[in-house]
Design an enzyme around this catalytic site. Structure first.
Site, PDB file in Angstrom:
ATOM      1  N   HIS B  29     -18.272   2.731   1.867  1.00  0.00           N
ATOM      2  CA  HIS B  29     -17.659   2.657   2.968  1.00  0.00           C
ATOM      3  C   HIS B  29     -18.107   3.252   4.079  1.00  0.00           C
ATOM      4  CE1 HIS B  29     -15.229   1.914  -0.355  1.00  0.00           C
ATOM      5  NE2 HIS B  29     -14.166   1.330   0.537  1.00  0.00           N
ATOM      6  N   HIS B  69     -12.253   7.099   0.246  1.00  0.00           N
ATOM      7  CA  HIS B  69     -13.386   6.233   0.171  1.00  0.00           C
ATOM      8  C   HIS B  69     -14.433   6.894   1.359  1.00  0.00           C
ATOM      9  CE1 HIS B  69     -10.105   5.391   2.893  1.00  0.00           C
ATOM     10  NE2 HIS B  69     -10.860   4.478   3.919  1.00  0.00           N
ATOM     11  N   LEU B 117      -4.967   6.438  -2.273  1.00  0.00           N
ATOM     12  CA  LEU B 117      -4.347   6.736  -0.891  1.00  0.00           C
ATOM     13  C   LEU B 117      -2.992   7.350  -1.091  1.00  0.00           C
ATOM     14  CD1 LEU B 117      -6.011   4.003   1.381  1.00  0.00           C
ATOM     15  CD2 LEU B 117      -6.536   6.305   1.090  1.00  0.00           C
ATOM     16  N   ASP B 146      -5.370   6.377   8.507  1.00  0.00           N
ATOM     17  CA  ASP B 146      -4.398   5.925   9.268  1.00  0.00           C
ATOM     18  C   ASP B 146      -3.642   5.043   8.447  1.00  0.00           C
ATOM     19  OD1 ASP B 146      -6.568   4.328  10.128  1.00  0.00           O
ATOM     20  OD2 ASP B 146      -6.012   4.176  11.997  1.00  0.00           O
ATOM     21  N   LEU B 178      -8.313   0.467  12.118  1.00  0.00           N
ATOM     22  CA  LEU B 178      -8.401  -0.291  11.194  1.00  0.00           C
ATOM     23  C   LEU B 178      -8.364  -0.020   9.778  1.00  0.00           C
ATOM     24  CD1 LEU B 178     -11.630  -2.177  12.979  1.00  0.00           C
ATOM     25  CD2 LEU B 178      -9.075  -2.858  12.752  1.00  0.00           C
ATOM     26  N   SER B 337      19.310  19.912 -15.914  1.00  0.00           N
ATOM     27  CA  SER B 337      19.402  19.109 -16.907  1.00  0.00           C
ATOM     28  C   SER B 337      17.898  18.979 -17.859  1.00  0.00           C
ATOM     29  CB  SER B 337      19.271  17.449 -16.488  1.00  0.00           C
ATOM     30  OG  SER B 337      20.595  17.151 -15.823  1.00  0.00           O
ATOM     31  N   GLU B 358       9.310  13.045  -6.758  1.00  0.00           N
ATOM     32  CA  GLU B 358       8.393  13.446  -7.771  1.00  0.00           C
ATOM     33  C   GLU B 358       6.962  13.121  -7.502  1.00  0.00           C
ATOM     34  OE1 GLU B 358      11.107  11.081  -7.762  1.00  0.00           O
ATOM     35  OE2 GLU B 358      12.719  12.177  -8.930  1.00  0.00           O
ATOM     36  N   PHE B 383      11.910   9.382 -14.378  1.00  0.00           N
ATOM     37  CA  PHE B 383      11.567   9.460 -12.974  1.00  0.00           C
ATOM     38  C   PHE B 383      10.301   9.949 -12.904  1.00  0.00           C
ATOM     39  CE2 PHE B 383      16.294  10.250 -12.917  1.00  0.00           C
ATOM     40  CZ  PHE B 383      16.772   9.191 -12.647  1.00  0.00           C
TER      41      PHE B 383
END
Lengths: 606, 606
Positions: B29, B69, B117, B146, B178, B337, B358, B383
Site C-alpha cells: 500500500h 497497511h 482496522l 480516516d 480516500l 457476575s 468489550e 459477550f
C-alpha cells in the site's frame, strides 16, 4: 388532562405486569422495566402508529428494545394493546413460553432478538432505511439503556444514521444512571450524551422520562426533525417503588413475594382507570413480503478459465438482482475486493455502502430483512469476526441473511494473517440452522450464491482471493448438503476431502499419486454445513482412509466437521503461525498443498 | 530551518523506501505510506523519545500503527532510526521475513499486530494507562487512517480515554480522504471529525499533515494538553508522486517498475541530505518485565460444597493478586457476575472497570500486556464474541492474555440464548497456541486460574453460572493438557468425556448406569485445548466407545476436539434452538443431562 392521566395509568399497569411476572418467574429485571414504563406507555398508546392485530404488517411503526433485559415491559405493552392475551404474561421465562428472558421474534410485534447490548440501534437503522426504500411513511423507535451507550456499535450506528440523515429514526435513551455493577459512565449528565450525539448530526431532545407531558413534547418534536432524533429521557431505576428507586445492587433481581406485595400497594392506588380511546391504532394494509425462492443463474464459463470465486460471486449477485427486486446488498468499503461492486453498479438504489463498520452493517442487514428484503452482505472473511456477536444474535433473530466472506485462508499470501480469514468456518458452522458453502470455481460460486438467495435462514459463502480454474460445466447442479466426487475408481485406497482452494491441490495430488500407481478418491465438499454424510461415509467404507484438507485453522473447520460424523480423517489444516509470503509457499508450509496431500496419503498407506 | 528541512528529507526518504520495497514485493500500500510520511518522520526524528537500540524497554515513547497497511513506512522509519538494518527492508512481504504485509511484533519497536482496522487506539489506550500505572513519564502515539474512523471500536476508545483523561495519549489522524473503495464518510472535512472527537473530552488540533512546521506545532501542543489529544492531519493520498496524488482506485497497489522510476525521479531531487542531529533519542533504562511464572493458590473447600466456578475464579484472582504486583484485572461492568469483584475490592489500583465496551477492553488489555502486565479480563462468554476480532488479532500480537468467559451454556437458564455462551470454545480453540480450560468445581477453577496466570500466551477459562458441588480435594493437581479419570473399572463398556457443568451430569449417569449393571468410565476433560490425547486414546481402546457431552454447540466444541484425534465420539451437545427455561429442563431438552447420557450409552450398547 385525560390523555396524560391515561398514559400515566398505562405506565403503572405496565409496571405492575413487569413486577408480577418477574416475581412469578423468580428472575428478571423489574427495576429496568420500571424506569422505562412511561416511555413505553407513551410510545405504544400515543406515538406509534400500530395495528395491534397485524403487527407483522410493514406499515406499522416499529419498536426495537435495544435494552433487551426490559423484555417484561415489552410483553406487557403487547398485552395491553391487545396483541397478546394478558394471561400469557404469566408464562414469562417458562420452558414452553415464547416470552423469553430477553426478546426473540416468536411473537408478532417482536421482529428481532435483543439482549446483547448495543445492537438495537443498528437494527432500527436498517428498518428505517427499509421503510424509506419501500416509501412507507412510518417511523422506527429504538429504546436504549444508558449502560449500552459505551458500546462502539452504538456509535457506529449513530455515525451512519447521521450520515444517511434518517429522519424516520428516533432513539430514546432510558438514562437511569445505574448499570449492572454500578453507575454508568456519565450518570445523569444528559449534556454529556447530548453533546456527543449532536456532534454526529442528530437532533437531540432532553426530557424527564417519567413526565408524560415532557415525553410527548420531546417525541413530538423528534417526529418533526429532518435529522435522526435522540430523546434523552432522565429516569430513575426502580421508579415507582420506594425501596427500589435509584438503589444500587438491584439490577436483574426479581422482587420477593413480600416485596411484590409492598410494590403493588404503592403502584395500584396510582391507577385511576382513566377511560380514553387511543388514537394511534391503525388498520395496516401492507402485508409482510414472502421470500421469492426459485431464483436461478445461468453461467457461461469454459473449463480451465481462470476466475476467482469472489468475482463469480459478484457476477451472480448482479444476475440475481435483476430477478429479485427485494434484493439488497451491503458492503463495508471493500466492494472492489468482494466484487459486490457488480451489484452496486447495476442496482445503486438497492446497494448500501456501509463504510468500515461491520457491526453496524450486520445490524442494518438484520433490520432490512425484517422488512422483507433479501439481504446479502460481504466483507473479508476475517473482518466478519468484528461482527461475530451481531451474527450470533442474528441467528436468534431467525434472520434471513446471506453473508459472504472473501479472502479466506492463507492463499491471500503477502498481506499476512490479519487479512486471512482462518476461523470463519468455525464461527458460521456454529450458528443454529446455518448453511456454510465453499465454492472452488466460478461455476460453483455462482450456483452456490443462488442457493443462498433461495435459502431462508443464515447462509455463509466462503470465497477465495486468487483465481482458480473452472472445473465444472455450466449445467452442473449443486444443492445444500451436497458434494461432488471428482475422481474415483474401484481401486481407491484413500479419499481426499477438500473444499474451495484446496480442491485444486487435491486434484494435483491425484495426478501425482496416480503417476506413482496410487489411486485416491477426490471429493469437493462444497457444502461444509450440512455435510454430505452419505457420500463421505460411502467413501470411508470403500477407501478406508479419509484425508481432509482445508485452508482454515483445524479447529471447527472442514476436518472437524468430517470427524464429527465418525470418519476419523487425517486433518490437514493451518496449524502453524501464519505469516506473509507467496500463497504457494504458505500452503506448502502448512502442508495443505498437493505436496502435503501426497505425503500424507503415502504415510497413511505405510 | 535545518530541523524542518531535515524532517522533510526524512519524510521523502521514508517515501522512497516505501515505494521501492512495495514494488520489489509486488504488492502493498504505497499510497497510504506516502500520505503519512511527514507525520511518521516528525514522530520518529523529533517528537518521540526513543532508544533505537532498546525499543523494547518500557521508558520509550510508544507508536502504534493502527492503519496497519502503512507497514512499509513503519519499517522504513525503524531502519532510518537505526533499529533495523536498511537492507532488511528489501525483504518486505517475503516468506522468511519479519517484515510482514501488516505489522506483527517480530521486530523491536513493534509491540502488537495491526491490520484489522480500528483496533490501534484501544491498544494505545492500554499502553498509556500502563505507563501511568508504572509512573513512567512517556507518551503513546497512535496513527489512524480516516477510513477506520467509522469503526465503533475507535469511538469506544475515544470515549474511554476521554473518561480516563489520559493526557499521555496522542492520536494522529491521517486524513487522506480516500479509503479502499472510494471516499471516506467525511472526506477532508476536518471539522466533522473535530467536533465529534471534542465532544468526547479530547483536545483536538488540526493541521496540514504535509507541513512539518504545522505538525510539530500541533504535536507540541498536544503534548501540553491535560486531555488526550487528537491531531487531525489533512493529507493527500499518494502525496509526493504526481500521478498518484489524490487519485481514486490506487489503494493497495504497488507501483510497477516503470512507475517507480518516475516516482523516484520526482522524490529523489527533494532530498537535500540535510545534516542534523536528532535530539529525541534517549538511553532507555527500564528493561521489559519478565513474567513471573511460579504462582500457586491454596484452596480450602470441603467435598460437596456448592460453589459456582465463577466464584472460585474470583477468589483465585484475589489470591494471585497478592502474589503478583504486575497483575491487572479488567471487566466490562459485570464484576459482580464474573466475580472479578473480589480482585477489584482487593486491588482497586490494578483493576479497571471498562464499562460495556468489550472491544476496547480487549484492546486495552493487549496494550497493558505490552508493558509487562499480566492481564486477566472477564465478561460473560457470550459477550466476548463482541471482541472476537480483537481476540483474533491478540493472537497475532503474541499477547500474554488471560480471558475468562462466565455464564457459559444453557445452564444459565431463564435469561435465554442471548446470554448463553455457546460458541466460545470454538472461538478460543481456533486461536494459535491458545489454551482452553473448563473447570467443573471450585477447586479445579482456582487451580486452572493459576495455570492461566503462569501461562505466557492466550488462555481461556470457561466458567458456569450455577453452583456445582466440589468433587476434588484441595491437594489435587491440574496441568495444561491434563484430564481426570473420575470413574473407571476393568469392565467399563463406554467412556463419557465431559467438562465443566456436564461432569456432574456424567457422574449422575454413572450411578444410574451402575444400578443397571453397566459400567462406564468418566473423564473430566478440563483441558479442552490441548487435549489429554493419551488418556482419551487409552479409554477408547479399553472401552471401545466414547461419548462426549458438552453445554456448547456441537461445532468446534469438546466433541469435535475429541473427534479430531480419531476417537469417533458420539457427540452430545446443544443442537436445538436454545431458549429460556429452568436449566435442568434445558439440558434435558438438548440431551446433555444425565438422562441423555444414560440413553445414549444404552443405545450404543445396543
Amino acid at each position: 388532562m385525560s390523555l396524560v392521566e391515561y398514559l400515566e395509568d398505562k405506565a403503572n399497569i405496565l409496571r405492575l405486569h413487569s413486577a408480577r411476572t418477574t416475581t412469578k418467574a423468580g428472575s428478571g429485571h423489574p427495576t429496568t422495566c420500571f424506569s422505562s414504563a412511561e416511555i413505553v406507555a407513551t410510545l405504544f398508546f400515543k406515538e406509534m402508529k400500530l395495528d395491534p392485530q397485524n403487527l407483522d404488517y410493514l406499515d406499522n411503526d416499529e419498536f426495537v428494545l435495544s435494552k433487551g433485559h426490559g423484555a417484561p415491559l415489552l410483553y406487557a405493552a403487547l398485552a395491553e394493546i391487545g396483541s397478546l392475551p394478558r394471561e400469557k404474561l404469566e408464562t414469562l421465562r417458562e420452558f414452553s413460553s415464547e416470552l423469553e428472558g430477553h426478546p426473540v421474534p416468536r411473537l408478532k410485534g417482536i421482529r428481532v432478538g435483543t439482549g446483547s447490548l448495543g445492537q438495537g440501534l443498528s437494527i432500527g437503522l436498517g428498518m428505517a432505511y427499509a421503510k424509506k426504500l419501500r416509501s412507507i411513511d412510518r417511523r422506527v423507535y429504538v429504546l436504549l439503556g444508558d449502560g449500552e451507550m459505551a458500546e462502539g456499535s452504538v456509535w457506529e450506528s449513530i455515525n451512519f444514521a447521521g450520515k444517511l440523515g434518517l429522519s424516520n429514526l428516533t432513539a430514546i435513551l432510558d438514562m437511569n444512571r445505574l448499570a449492572q455493577s454500578g453507575p454508568t459512565m456519565y450518570g445523569w449528565d444528559s449534556e454529556a450524551y447530548a453533546k456527543r450525539i449532536k456532534a454526529f448530526n442528530w437532533a437531540v431532545y432532553i426530557c424527564d422520562g417519567h413526565s408524560i407531558s415532557e415525553l410527548t413534547k420531546a417525541i413530538g418534536e423528534a417526529k418533526r426533525s429532518r435529522k435522526p432524533s435522540f430523546v434523552i429521557a432522565k429516569t430513575v431505576k426502580g421508579k415507582g417503588v420506594s425501596f427500589l428507586e435509584n438503589v444500587e445492587g438491584q439490577h436483574g433481581k426479581a422482587l420477593s413475594r413480600e416485596e411484590l406485595e409492598i410494590a403493588e400497594k404503592e403502584i395500584q392506588p396510582r391507577i385511576r382507570n382513566v377511560d380514553f380511546q387511543p388514537t394511534n391504532f391503525i388498520e395496516a394494509t401492507v402485508p409482510p413480503k414472502k421470500i421469492k425462492s426459485e431464483l436461478a443463474v445461468k453461467t457461461d464459463y469454459n473449463p480451465g478459465d481462470m476466475v476467482a470465486t469472489r468475482v463469480a460471486y459478484g457476477k451472480a449477485l448482479a444476475k440475481l438482482g435483476g430477478q429479485n427486486e427485494n434484493m439488497v446488498v451491503l458492503d463495508g468499503d471493500v466492494q472492489n475486493s468482494t466484487y459486490t461492486i457488480y451489484f452496486f453498479e447495476g442496482f445503486p438504489n438497492r446497494s448500501l455502502q456501509c463504510y468500515i463498520a461491520e457491526q453496524n452493517m450486520v445490524g442494518a442487514a438484520v433490520g432490512l430483512q425484517t422488512q422483507g428484503f433479501d439481504v446479502f452482505l460481504s466483507s473479508f472473511a476475517c473482518f466478519l469476526t468484528r461482527a461475530c456477536d451481531q451474527i450470533r444474535m442474528a441467528s436468534y433473530s431467525r434472520a434471513n441473511l446471506k453473508i459472504t466472506g472473501s479472502h479466506a485462508g492463507t492463499s491471500i499470501g503477502e498481506d499476512g494473517p490479519s487479512q486471512m480469514g482462518l476461523e470463519d468456518l468455525a464461527i458460521f458452522r456454529s450458528l443454529m440452522d446455518s448453511i456454510v458453502l465453499y465454492p472452488c470455481d466460478a461455476v460453483s460460486s455462482e450456483k452456490l450464491t443462488c442457493l443462498m438467495a433461495n435459502y431462508g435462514g443464515i447462509s455463509y459463502l466462503r470465497t477465495t482471493r486468487p483465481r482458480t480454474p473452472v472445473i465444472y460445466g455450466n449445467s452442473e447442479e449443486f444443492h445444500i448438503g451436497g458434494s461432488k466426487v471428482l475422481r474415483q475408481s474401484k481401486s481407491d485406497e484413500a479419499t481426499v476431502v477438500a473444499a474451495g482452494f484446496t480442491v485444486h491441490e487435491a486434484l494435483k495430488a491425484y495426478e501425482r499419486l496416480k503417476a506413482d500407481g496410487i489411486r485416491v478418491r477426490v471429493i469437493d465438499c462444497y457444502s461444509v454445513k450440512p455435510l454430505d454424510e452419505e457420500i463421505l461415509k460411502t467413501a470411508f467404507e470403500e477407501t478406508k482412509r479419509i484425508i481432509t484438507v482445508e485452508d482454515h485453522y483445524a479447529e471447527g473447520g472442514l476436518g472437524e466437521a468430517v470427524a464429527s460424523v465418525g470418519l476419523m480423517p487425517r486433518i490437514l489444516a493451518v496449524r502453524k503461525m501464519p505469516h506473509s509470503g507467496p500463497p504457494e509457499e504458505l500452503l506448502a508450509e502448512q502442508g495443505i498443498d498437493a505436496g502435503g496431500i501426497v505425503k500424507t496419503v503415502k504415510e497413511m498407506l505405510g
